[in-house]
Design an enzyme around this catalytic site. Structure first.
Site, PDB file in Angstrom:
ATOM      1  N   LYS A  61       1.002  -1.013   0.031  1.00 28.61           N
ATOM      2  CA  LYS A  61      -0.085  -0.113  -0.013  1.00 28.61           C
ATOM      3  C   LYS A  61       0.587   0.857  -0.058  1.00 28.61           C
ATOM      4  O   LYS A  61       1.874   1.332   0.157  1.00 28.61           O
ATOM      5  CB  LYS A  61      -0.747  -0.297   1.663  1.00 28.61           C
ATOM      6  CG  LYS A  61      -1.753  -1.205   1.704  1.00 28.61           C
ATOM      7  CD  LYS A  61      -2.665  -1.003   2.688  1.00 28.61           C
ATOM      8  CE  LYS A  61      -3.389  -2.309   3.081  1.00 28.61           C
ATOM      9  NZ  LYS A  61      -4.756  -1.980   2.328  1.00 28.61           N
ATOM     10  N   ARG A 100     -10.151 -11.283   2.714  1.00 29.93           N
ATOM     11  CA  ARG A 100     -10.749 -12.599   2.527  1.00 29.93           C
ATOM     12  C   ARG A 100     -10.170 -13.974   1.978  1.00 29.93           C
ATOM     13  O   ARG A 100     -11.015 -15.197   2.283  1.00 29.93           O
ATOM     14  CB  ARG A 100     -11.922 -12.779   0.837  1.00 29.93           C
ATOM     15  CG  ARG A 100     -10.272 -12.479   0.480  1.00 29.93           C
ATOM     16  CD  ARG A 100     -11.124 -11.970  -1.122  1.00 29.93           C
ATOM     17  NE  ARG A 100     -11.112 -10.309  -1.211  1.00 29.93           N
ATOM     18  CZ  ARG A 100     -11.458  -8.742  -2.361  1.00 29.93           C
ATOM     19  NH1 ARG A 100     -11.949  -9.534  -3.440  1.00 29.93           N
ATOM     20  NH2 ARG A 100     -10.797  -7.669  -1.244  1.00 29.93           N
TER      21      ARG A 100
END
Length: 467
Positions: A245, A321
């Site tokens: 990020k 996830r």
């Protein structure tokens, strides 16, 4: 911090809740004429959040008026402000206060809860003075229920606000152990390479590069009745992995375990209210740090999940996830009556609904309606979004069963929810909350920082969804 109301037997001052148009001669009959004149001279008009201290004999404080705004014309529509009375906590002088009246259409329960929420302070690293204005719990309000809800909220806020230096997988495990010990629950924790031995390969893959070993936390509360399993994403810090990020996106990643914080906070509330005795409550938290090291999982890797489904990793920053999938597969093996996942999962959910309104994904109309209605009633709003079947092809790559990050960027919250649903085939009902877990700007009862989302909605809906 411990949420608490004022001692009802201690001296306290009256607080009148006033709506516009109720000043002067129309003010409450209990207030004497000099007090009415004083309020009029001070320009008090009962606007939302306006307050006026009332004098007593001998120069002492005699009470206060507090403006709660006009009565809502449509009770079905959410108010612009969730906890009106929370404004009084910062405005009033220190001391004990009791509500001297009950205006028509004003929810005393939400008012009292907002007061407790407004007293929260995060003081682990800095002493922050709390408001000294304490509320005597109104006599017809369930005091213990409100304290239990506030305790769960405080817990979630504390966990999210704590930086990863002090809230890694090991510390999160300790919080879970303390909760289990307080309430007589059983806890099992699977760590490190044991995750591979016990068939949790994706939790291990995501967390193996972290400074602390990845782990799966499994809490079972003693109880009889329908089974409720809560699965919370416990990514204690998310660098994005090798798909790193930018700094601006990494700044708040201590909150990426907000799903775990919320399910632990909800468990605290349920246990305090002894509701765990009438259900079989299970908490599952995959606790990891998505870090960068020589053994980080890579873009393009194919992972085989606990359920046997293969997953192509097209973005290591879509790690939540992956860890949830293994935990959901374990939860699903029990075929629970209700399986709920909570996770700070997608930026797409924030783009769609903003920070205040978490999406709720659920195939069961009755369940979804009950949770959404309960959320509106208790000022813990959620908004139903679809498991849109035509988008299933978006999560099906060419060389594996599933894709963890479909290209294109469309419908990111929906495709993430569809991915998770693939691991919940045996549960009688499944609901997924894509929460933000953070209050970006302070609001009454909701200081800037970590926040609970969806916990009270689930709590209030339980009588309908787990009869």
């Amino acid at each position: 911090m411990i949420p608490e109301f004022a001692d009802p037997h201690a001296p306290s001052l009256p607080l009148w809740l006033i709506r516009p148009g109720a000043t002067g001669a129309e003010l409450l009959a209990e207030i004497d004429q000099p007090a009415k004149d004083w309020a009029r001279a001070q320009g008090f008009s009962a606007k939302l959040g306006q307050w006026c201290l009332l004098p007593s004999t001998g120069g002492k404080l005699g009470g206060a008026l507090f403006g709660i705004g006009a009565e809502p014309k449509d009770t079905e529509r959410p108010s612009r402000e969730r906890f009106v009375l929370a404004r009084a906590v910062e405005a009033l002088p220190a001391g004990n206060w009791y509500l001297a009246n009950r205006p028509q259409g004003f929810d005393l329960t939400l008012g009292a809860l907002g007061w407790l929420f407004a007293q929260y302070r995060f003081t682990r690293y800095k002493q922050i003075e709390a408001s000294g204005a304490r509320l005597v719990c109104p006599p017809d309000v369930d005091r213990e229920r409100l304290i239990a809800m506030a305790a769960g909220e405080y817990m979630a806020r504390d966990l999210i606000n704590t930086p990863a230096s002090d809230m890694g997988p090991q510390e999160l495990e300790q919080v879970a152990r303390d909760l289990a010990h307080r309430h007589g629950a059983e806890i099992e924790v699977i760590r490190g390479d044991d995750l591979l031995i016990r068939n949790f390969p994706m939790i291990h893959a995501v967390g193996r590069a972290g400074a602390q070993a990845p782990r799966l936390i499994d809490i079972r509360f003693p109880g009889q009745g329908p089974q409720l399993t809560l699965v919370g994403k416990g990514v204690c810090f998310d660098t994005g992995g090798l798909d790193i990020k930018p700094p601006s996106s990494m700044a708040l990643m201590k909150k990426d375990m907000g799903g775990a914080a919320n399910v632990l906070g909800l468990a605290e509330t349920l246990a305090r209210l002894r509701l765990t005795e009438g259900i079989r409550l299970r908490i599952l938290i995959p606790a990891v740090e998505n870090a960068i090291s020589a053994n980080s999982f890579r873009p393009g890797d194919i992972l085989t999940s606990r359920k046997g489904l293969t997953v192509e990793v097209n973005n290591t920053d879509a790690e939540g996830r992956l860890v949830l999938a293994d935990a959901l597969a374990l939860a699903d093996e029990d075929a629970p009556d209700l399986l709920i996942s909570m996770a700070t999962l997608t930026g797409a959910a924030r783009v769609a609904l903003g920070p205040d309104l978490p999406p709720l994904f659920c195939d069961n109309d009755t369940l979804a309606t009950a949770i959404q209605a309960a959320g509106q009633a208790c000022s813990d709003p959620v908004w139903r979004m679809p498991f849109w079947e035509p988008y299933e092809t978006m999560i099906e790559p060419a060389i594996a069963d599933l894709d963890n990050a479909p290209s294109g960027g469309f419908a990111g919250a929906i495709t993430a929810a569809l991915f998770l649903r693939r691991f919940t085939s045996k549960a009688r009902a499944y609901a997924h909350f894509d929460i933000y877990g953070w209050q970006p700007n302070a609001a009454p009862g909701r200081p800037k920082g970590g926040t609970g989302q969806g916990m009270r909605a689930i709590l209030h809906a339980l009588p309908e969804i787990l009869p």
